[in-house]
Design a protein around this motif. Sequence first.
Motif, mmCIF file in Angstrom:
data_model
loop_
_atom_site.group_PDB
_atom_site.id
_atom_site.type_symbol
_atom_site.label_atom_id
_atom_site.label_comp_id
_atom_site.label_asym_id
_atom_site.label_seq_id
_atom_site.Cartn_x
_atom_site.Cartn_y
_atom_site.Cartn_z
ATOM 1 N N GLY A 120 0.651 -1.164 -0.071
ATOM 2 C CA GLY A 120 -0.138 -0.249 0.356
ATOM 3 C C GLY A 120 0.694 1.549 0.067
ATOM 4 O O GLY A 120 0.252 1.965 -0.410
ATOM 5 N N SER A 121 2.314 0.853 0.147
ATOM 6 C CA SER A 121 2.859 2.595 0.510
ATOM 7 C C SER A 121 3.304 2.684 -1.032
ATOM 8 O O SER A 121 4.855 3.878 -0.815
ATOM 9 N N LEU A 122 3.375 2.300 -2.242
ATOM 10 C CA LEU A 122 3.461 2.231 -3.256
ATOM 11 C C LEU A 122 2.206 2.899 -3.816
ATOM 12 O O LEU A 122 1.336 2.853 -4.407
ATOM 13 N N ILE A 123 3.244 3.943 -4.713
ATOM 14 C CA ILE A 123 2.512 3.933 -5.821
ATOM 15 C C ILE A 123 1.709 3.639 -7.253
ATOM 16 O O ILE A 123 3.667 3.799 -7.904
ATOM 17 N N THR A 124 1.653 3.764 -8.174
ATOM 18 C CA THR A 124 2.290 3.027 -9.494
ATOM 19 C C THR A 124 0.777 3.725 -10.457
ATOM 20 O O THR A 124 0.377 3.570 -10.297
ATOM 21 N N LYS A 125 2.024 3.536 -11.239
ATOM 22 C CA LYS A 125 0.915 4.242 -12.972
ATOM 23 C C LYS A 125 1.379 3.121 -13.306
ATOM 24 O O LYS A 125 2.709 2.580 -14.029
ATOM 25 N N ASN A 126 -0.012 2.814 -14.317
ATOM 26 C CA ASN A 126 0.713 1.366 -16.208
ATOM 27 C C ASN A 126 1.138 0.501 -15.736
ATOM 28 O O ASN A 126 1.423 0.364 -16.874
ATOM 29 N N VAL A 127 1.174 -0.252 -14.199
ATOM 30 C CA VAL A 127 1.986 -1.331 -14.118
ATOM 31 C C VAL A 127 1.070 -2.344 -13.830
ATOM 32 O O VAL A 127 0.365 -2.154 -12.998
ATOM 33 N N PRO A 128 1.274 -3.257 -14.693
ATOM 34 C CA PRO A 128 0.212 -4.506 -14.365
ATOM 35 C C PRO A 128 0.678 -5.670 -13.973
ATOM 36 O O PRO A 128 0.881 -5.008 -12.907
ATOM 37 N N LYS A 129 -0.620 -5.964 -13.464
ATOM 38 C CA LYS A 129 -0.835 -7.590 -12.756
ATOM 39 C C LYS A 129 0.993 -8.138 -12.858
ATOM 40 O O LYS A 129 1.410 -8.604 -13.149
ATOM 41 N N ILE A 130 1.945 -8.211 -11.807
ATOM 42 C CA ILE A 130 2.966 -8.568 -11.874
ATOM 43 C C ILE A 130 2.944 -10.288 -11.174
ATOM 44 O O ILE A 130 2.059 -10.784 -10.610
ATOM 45 N N GLY A 131 3.185 -11.123 -12.340
ATOM 46 C CA GLY A 131 3.228 -12.727 -11.785
ATOM 47 C C GLY A 131 3.987 -12.540 -11.004
ATOM 48 O O GLY A 131 5.231 -12.363 -10.444
ATOM 49 N N ILE A 132 3.551 -14.197 -10.099
ATOM 50 C CA ILE A 132 4.201 -14.821 -9.171
ATOM 51 C C ILE A 132 5.458 -15.119 -9.960
ATOM 52 O O ILE A 132 6.695 -15.338 -9.283
ATOM 53 N N GLY A 133 5.366 -15.517 -11.277
ATOM 54 C CA GLY A 133 6.703 -16.434 -11.382
ATOM 55 C C GLY A 133 7.800 -15.558 -12.478
ATOM 56 O O GLY A 133 9.072 -15.713 -11.214
ATOM 57 N N SER A 134 7.692 -13.589 -12.010
ATOM 58 C CA SER A 134 8.217 -13.308 -11.804
ATOM 59 C C SER A 134 8.961 -12.800 -10.684
ATOM 60 O O SER A 134 10.041 -13.040 -10.278
#
Length: 669
Positions: free
Chosen positions: A35-49
Amino acid sequence: MKKILKIIKWIFLSIIGLIGILVVVLLIIGVPKPGSLITKNVPKIGIGSAISVLSSSAAPNYSILVGFDNNQNLLFRKPYGSFFANSETDSILPFPGILPYPAYGSSARRLKDGTFLYLNVKNAEEDRDLLRLNVQTGQTDTIFVGNSSVTGFGISPDNSILLVYNEDHTTSKNTLYKLSLADVSTPKELCSFKGLVEVQGFDAKMENAYVLQSISEQDGKLYRVNLETGVAELEFEEEGQTKFFHGTQFTWYSRHQRFLQTKNDSIAYYVRTGTSGLSNEFSVIWEYNKNTKLLTQRSPELEGDIGHIALTADERYLVYYYMNKGFGKLLAYDRIVGKNITLYDDYENPVQVTYSNHPFLIHPQNNKVYFSKYSLNSTELCLLDIERASFKVIDLDHSAPTNPEITFEEFTYPTTDSVIGVMEGIHSYIYKPKQTSDKKYPVLVMFHGGPDAYDEPYNMSAAQMTQNKFAVITPNYRGSTGYGVSFEKSDDQDKRGKQIEDVKALVDWIKTQKDLDHEKIILMGTSWGGFMTMASLAKYPDLFLGGISINGATLDPDAQRESGLLVGWDEAEIGDRTNPEINAAIRQVSPVTNAQFISKPLLMYQGARDARVSVESARKIVKAIEENGGNLWYIEASSAGHTGDGQSPLEGIYLFSAIMQFMDELMEE
């Protein structure tokens, strides 16, 4: 018994079930965003990453040398614990207490009572206080509260006097204070300096202290400060007219000893550049006679810098750390024979320098030298006996990853200038997986920060990235230290654009390599490396798949400087931003004024409490890219600073998982 076994079995199956449910949830929702992060245009980050990040993470393989205890045992720490080397048996044992972990770019100092003084970052904005640590209890007391930051301190040999240098980033009034270690409650203001100051020592009567002032990384002065009156006088008069360089890394960053007195107080040793030949480009050791005021060069003229000096217990040997093109070695000047000797020189396992560390420590009672060395496969804590000319490894770090599938080479590529000082091109390192097919490797170019710093060989972070089947190049681009003063200054002010032209020259070199794919190049960098990434994407968008900038310098032409931390440095390196010609040169390369030309995908990470790079300037870049329809992933950490302070482990996992996924998606395009 059967009932107990049944309960244990039930608990075990329940844990397995919960883990299974968690994995399924993560596969559906991806890596949770803190919740401390602000993101723009970042898609869902897969568990594989995330799994890729964790599987490629290697145990840190370095030792921080802290000092010696009352039994002359070497104290050192690793990221996972504190240890000591027994002075009689050289065996390594866990330390029964807590050793300090100094702030980035500083070292701890042990007092005679066994406590340690060290600098501690109190928030993500790099404000530092001076603390005292009781190693037995782990308790700390605040000795001096920085306003805005304590950047250096010195302790007299008898432990009676403490000098503290405090920078005020708001007023730029930087002050040297004197305290009594018996009563630290009443600091006495001695004098003020521009830039940064390192306390180098005291005279025999402890009436004066010697301090090394750095207005920028390119020049400095040695002052003698009267501890009663606070009057600061130049120790060397010629320095009023001559700028010089202290070598290896700029003085306000590396906290290494460059002025050292002998016990008789009449002879001292000083590290700085010379006046002719190679010594005009690289730092050498000067012997200073305080009675006659004469300087005599004692180290040979070598194509490399001397970064730290220390005397053995009997003062026969002046030991020094020498760095040539990133490879560190140990040498010594025999004061009796008048001859320089090589103590340790191993190209495959160079002496290590970490950023909160002494390059080496000398035993307080005999002529033995402790140091850490490293390669791609191991880190070793070493003991060198000068008198016996013996060397042995006393601690082999078995946690260091051994990866025989990685190759390492150094190379130099030509650039727009055929000669830059003593260099004929840009010295660089390349890491590759061992070739298993005729397929060309995609290339990841990793730029170091600074710019007045350098990338060392056997960079573990670079080596890890080869696991993604990349060839990784770490160039010591124009402006890096360790390659001569002319090379270090060759990017200053109106010459800034040359750095970016050199990136185009690197691409031209990549095109000549049969095993590298010049059509699949990704750029990545932190701090000034982030500037290199963004500026290169703006100037040469067709040459790269995309880039990653982590707290990248913005070079905002409308800001007085990057931050209050960089007073002096910014003016020398970047120039006066109010000067129309300098401002025009900045605008030609600044990511702020050229963001509209960044058409290839860019991942930007920025700490909102970064004291070196303004988050407001970073947001200007984000806005310009968005308005021009660029492909941008933006991550902003509300509590994080420039060097990772304030970043939580979950934020770190999310960030590097995002980087892995970003790179994967670039490769698929």
